[in-house]
Structure formats: C-alpha cells, structure tokens
Design a protein around this motif. Structure first.
Motif, PDB file in Angstrom:
ATOM      1  N   ARG A  23       0.815  -1.204   0.000  1.00  0.00           N
ATOM      2  CA  ARG A  23       0.000   0.000   0.000  1.00  0.00           C
ATOM      3  C   ARG A  23       0.856   1.264   0.000  1.00  0.00           C
ATOM      4  N   TRP A  24       1.871   1.302   0.844  1.00  0.00           N
ATOM      5  CA  TRP A  24       2.588   2.568   1.088  1.00  0.00           C
ATOM      6  C   TRP A  24       3.593   2.914   0.003  1.00  0.00           C
TER       7      TRP A  24
ATOM      8  N   ALA B  37      -7.898   1.264   2.378  1.00  0.00           N
ATOM      9  CA  ALA B  37      -6.626   1.612   1.725  1.00  0.00           C
ATOM     10  C   ALA B  37      -5.683   0.410   1.696  1.00  0.00           C
ATOM     11  N   TYR B  38      -5.732  -0.427   2.748  1.00  0.00           N
ATOM     12  CA  TYR B  38      -4.908  -1.637   2.768  1.00  0.00           C
ATOM     13  C   TYR B  38      -5.515  -2.741   1.906  1.00  0.00           C
TER      14      TYR B  38
END
Lengths: 333, 333
Positions: free
Chosen positions: A122-123, B81-82
C-alpha cells in the motif's frame, strides 16, 4: 546502484527521504530495527518499521516525526474510558489499523518480513523494507527502582529492574539512569530472509544518523549481521548522530552512557570500530574531531549534518555516497 | 423483583431501556445472544452484547440503533486503503476499542462472560449482562450459490453453501432465500456461569420482541437453557416481534421461512410453544389473533407493541410484567 541502509525510526526515515531524493534510481534495501517493537493491547506494534514506511509513503505526521497525518484519537479516548493501560504510548486510530492488520496476518502465520512487504504494497515507500529479523527481539533497559516515580510496592529502592525500551523512552523520557541495554531474544534471532543477501550484494552500505545503541546497535546485534557487514565488499559509511557532543534529536546520550561510550562523534565512530566502518561523517562543527577518527583507522570528513529539510539531507546522502566511492577507489575495503 | 430477559440486539436493547424505565428497582439479568458474534480482522466482535451494553450505557448511536455515538471512521478508511476485507461490516473507531480490549482479555484467558462484566464496569448498563455461553457459537445461514451475486468460481449454481449470519444479514441484506439456520458449535456450548441460576431464581422471565430464530431461538438452542426455562418457577412472557404479518424491524421473515414458521404473531407463539410460553403479547392491530394463540394453550393479550419511544416501551414492559403477575396468580405456572 544497490544501497543497503540500517535504519532506526525518525532519524533513519528522514535520512532515507534525503537519500531517495539524492539517488532516485538507486535500488535501496532498508534493514529496519525491530528492537523497539512492543505488544500493546494485544497488538504487535513496530514503531521503527512504521516510521520508515509512513515517512517514505507520505503518510507520516511531519511535525512530530512519527505517527500518521490526519490522525484521529477515538480509540485512545476509549482506552482511557475503559481504564486500560498503558496510556502513555500514543497510538492514533489510523496507526491502529496498521497494527490490527499486522497482528491478524501474524496470527495467520505470516512472518513479520512478509507482513511488512504486504503493508508496503500500500505505502509504496520506494525502498525494500526488511525487518532485521522475523524473530521477536524487544529491547529492555535496566534501571534502578529508586529512580522510578511509580516504583511498585515490593520494589526495594536500589533494586535493578529491566523495563521495556518504550517504557524507558516514551513513558519515562529516558530520565532514569540506564545501567544496561538488553535486547531480549537477540541471541536466538536470525536475520530476516533477504538481509544477508542484500548486504553481500550491496554497492554501498550506510548507517544513517540513527541511535547507535538502540537502533543500529540492535541491528548489529542480530547474530550474522555484523559479520556480513564486515565481510561485505561494499564500503560501510556512517553519519554521526552526535553533533557538538549532544544527540541531534532524541536522548541517545542516555543509552550511550549505559554502554560506556562517550557522547561524541569520535566515540561513536570508535564504538562501531574500524573493522566495521570504512568511512565516517561528522558535522562541520566537529571538524576538529576528524583527526581523532582517522587516527582510529576510520576515514573521516566533516560536512553539515543537520537534516533541516530534504535538500540538506540529500546533500548528506550525496556526501556519504561520495565518500564510499572514494574509499572504494582507494581500495580501502 | 428478579427479571431475566433473553435479548438479541437492537430490539432487545430498546425493550430493556423501557423495562428499566418501568421498573427502576428491578434486579435484571440479561442473557445475551452471541450467535451473531464474528471474528473480523482478528478481533472478536459481539454485536448483540455490545448493542445492549452501549444502549443501556448511553453510548449507542440512537438513530441507527447500533454502534457508538460520536463515532469516527478512520480505521475503516485505512482498511479500505490496505485492501483488507471485509468492507461491508461497519466498525467505527470507538467500537474497535471495545473489540480490541475484548480480544486482548480473551487472549489472556478470560472467558467471554468475565470480559463482558469487565466492559460493563465502564458502561454501567444497570443490568447484569451475561452472554448465553462462553463457548464459541456462530450462526450460519444455508443459501443457494445461484442466488449469490459474487458466487465464486467453482461454485456450481444450485449448490447449497453455509455463510456466516453477518454475511447473510449485513452484506447480502437477507436477500437470498435462507434454506436453514445453523448455529455452529451450539451442541457443545454450555450456558455461561450464572445463566441457569438466574433463570431458576427469577420472578419473571421475558422474551422481548427480538428475532425468534437467530436471537432468542439461538439462546434457546444452548443445551440446558430451554429446559431451565420450562422448569423455572417464574412465568415466561413474550412480546411478538411480528406486527400485522411483518417484522416490526429487520428481516425476521427471511429466517422464519427457513425454519418453516409463518411470519405471524400466532405462528411465532406456537413456534415457542405452550410448554415454554406462559403468556404472549400481540400488537393491538393483531387483536384478532388472540383467540388463536389462546387456543394453542398460551394466554394472550393485545396491546400497542411499537417501541416508538421509552415511554411506549415502558408501557409494553409494564403490560408484560402485569401479564406475568396474572398468570402467576392464576397458578398458570
């Protein structure tokens, strides 16, 4: 260029942001400290890994250097209402989500390195982030109960007691004397998959201005990692976290005392040792320390070492890479 | 007066608010349904217990009937988001805190009943809330894969499949036909400590207008609870959740179909049976059903059964207690 960086939390993360700006095409592997990991409310919390992940993934709270931007604090309010301890460790709601996902995956059997990779999907930090080990290591600090404000009944004053690093660092703000730093579990810890290979294949290895005891020191304590660094073909270049006899940020002096190392750029370089370091950068204000470091067998330069913004940090990263290239050209490794 | 109430979620909780208003001095024990419990993100979630606890503790979101007031939703955003599933179950940040505390305590070895008591120490619901069982029971619903929009590859149309009750209820909004209701684990479940004693010592036992299949029906399915109710000295009086041939709220008709019971106040009374019920209250609009219920051997009255506010609900509770007193006076138990 393949770069391996050993990183703690805030200092390591900010340095990495500068390194990426300096070398956007580099293939960067970050070996992250997990000695400051802690289990809170049944959840596995990895402050240093998360600080690196959030910082490079543009999710960090820039002012405080840790935790998430646009954070909310509902759970903290609820925990206080439930009377559940500890209340001194700041976990925001968004941050909790990371720990919940991590704990669920670990409960399902995934090792921390696989979980970290999944979170990074994700990041997109733009680096490969690997925990130093998949095995549980939690740093403890030996203090004297006489110095603990909340010494529990039954603790005799003058009794030495090991408390979790986060309790020492966050709750007690490193106020009591640290008599020893004990990375519990480190003897049995193995480097996480990929760590030794990344070190062996690196072109450059960097120690950012992270805490030399509880961040980089803990990573070096995982059996096999120090040897791999010593044997690596790549030069190892470090940046001093001590400027003018004091830590740039944090309370590194407290834990340096515990391991008998003076709080100076020279003493930290000697603590790592010439067998490990192939180059050391001190701040311009410590230019008079260069000779002492070089006398100890470690090439040294003085440059500005304050990570005031990304540009200043990128310049530090460039200086470290330049030094590594020089050392290599001179056959110093 | 010692009152035992078997309760599901929203309907049971609202009824209890009215009961407390009607009888503020009563000693009320609530046996809560745990068949709708679900493990989400590694956390133990008990929707019915929490709805009772939050409602009576003045922490409920009154408009929606479940979840917390002044809720924030940061974790839900993060989970999306994950890319972590499921996204269809609404857990707010404050609600998460409850599940985190519960999961941590259960991980430390405390049974659900002890954890519920600990949580209630904060919420002070004014009743003793006991889960029906400390053993894990999770209701599943048998559906036909042909009716599932997201039937996975490999599912042949026409194949029966058991899905978690919450997936059926919340995600699918009870749209597919329910072919059977399966409270997984119930055969091995034991009543939680205190449940049987509370029933044996009660002066009155009430069934609020909760779902007769997946709420009260599940509690009755825990071996020992139905027998204890039948043998109890106290009269058992129920309030119909069906008004005018339809559920007052929710989708009880869907699960009544699955157990072959018509969606009517009469059919639900007969489903519980005269061996169990000593009195049954139907809505005024169903006054013509009273005779049919009494023919089945169950004393019956028609009164307004809409829980529009606390006062209306308190009147329902008073009517149920009055009916219990009459039944008792007539030697009906």
């Amino acid at each position: 260029m393949r770069i391996v960086v050993l990183a703690g939390g805030i200092g390591g993360a900010r340095f990495l942001r500068g390194l990426k700006a300096a070398e956007p095409q580099a293939d960067i592997t970050v070996v992250g400290n997990t000695g400051d990991d802690i289990h809170l409310f049944g959840l596995k919390v990895c402050p240093d890994l998360d600080t690196v992940m959030y910082t490079l993934g543009e999710g960090i709270n820039d002012e405080q250097g840790w935790g998430r931007r646009d954070e909310t604090w509902s759970i903290r309010e609820e925990m206080a209402a439930y009377g559940v301890e500890p209340t001194w460790f700041g976990l925001g709601d968004r941050d909790y989500a990371t720990h919940i996902v991590r704990t669920q995956m670990m409960g399902a059997g995934y090792p921390l390195s696989a979980v970290t990779e999944a979170l990074c999907a994700r990041w997109k930090p733009g680096v490969r982030l690997i925990p130093m080990s998949d095995d549980r290591v939690e740093t403890h600090v030996v203090v004297d109960t006489a110095e603990l404000a909340d010494a529990v009944a039954g603790d005799r004053p003058g009794t030495r007691k090991a408390i979790h690093f986060q309790e020492y660092w966050v709750k007690l703000r490193a106020a009591p004397t640290a008599y020893a730093i004990v990375p519990v579990g480190i003897e049995e810890a193995k480097p996480a998959p990929g760590v030794l290979a990344a070190i062996a294949e690196a072109d450059v290895i960097l120690f950012p201005p992270s805490n030399p005891v509880v961040s980089i020191g803990t990573i070096l304590g995982v059996p096999g990692i120090r040897d791999a660094l010593v044997e690596a073909e790549a030069p190892v270049v470090g940046l001093s976290p001590i400027v003018g006899g004091a830590p740039v940020r944090g309370m590194a002096d407290k834990v340096l005392d515990a391991v008998g190392v003076e709080t100076s750029a020279v003493a930290v370089a000697k603590h790592y040792g010439p067998g490990l370091l192939d180059g050391w950068l001190v701040d311009s204000t410590d230019a008079d320390s260069v000779a002492a470091v070089e006398e100890a067998g470690i090439p040294c330069r003085a440059i500005p070492l304050m990570m005031t913004d990304v540009e200043a940090t990128a310049a530090m990263a460039r200086a470290a890479l330049d030094m590594a290239a020089e050392v290599r050209a001179e056959g110093g490794v």
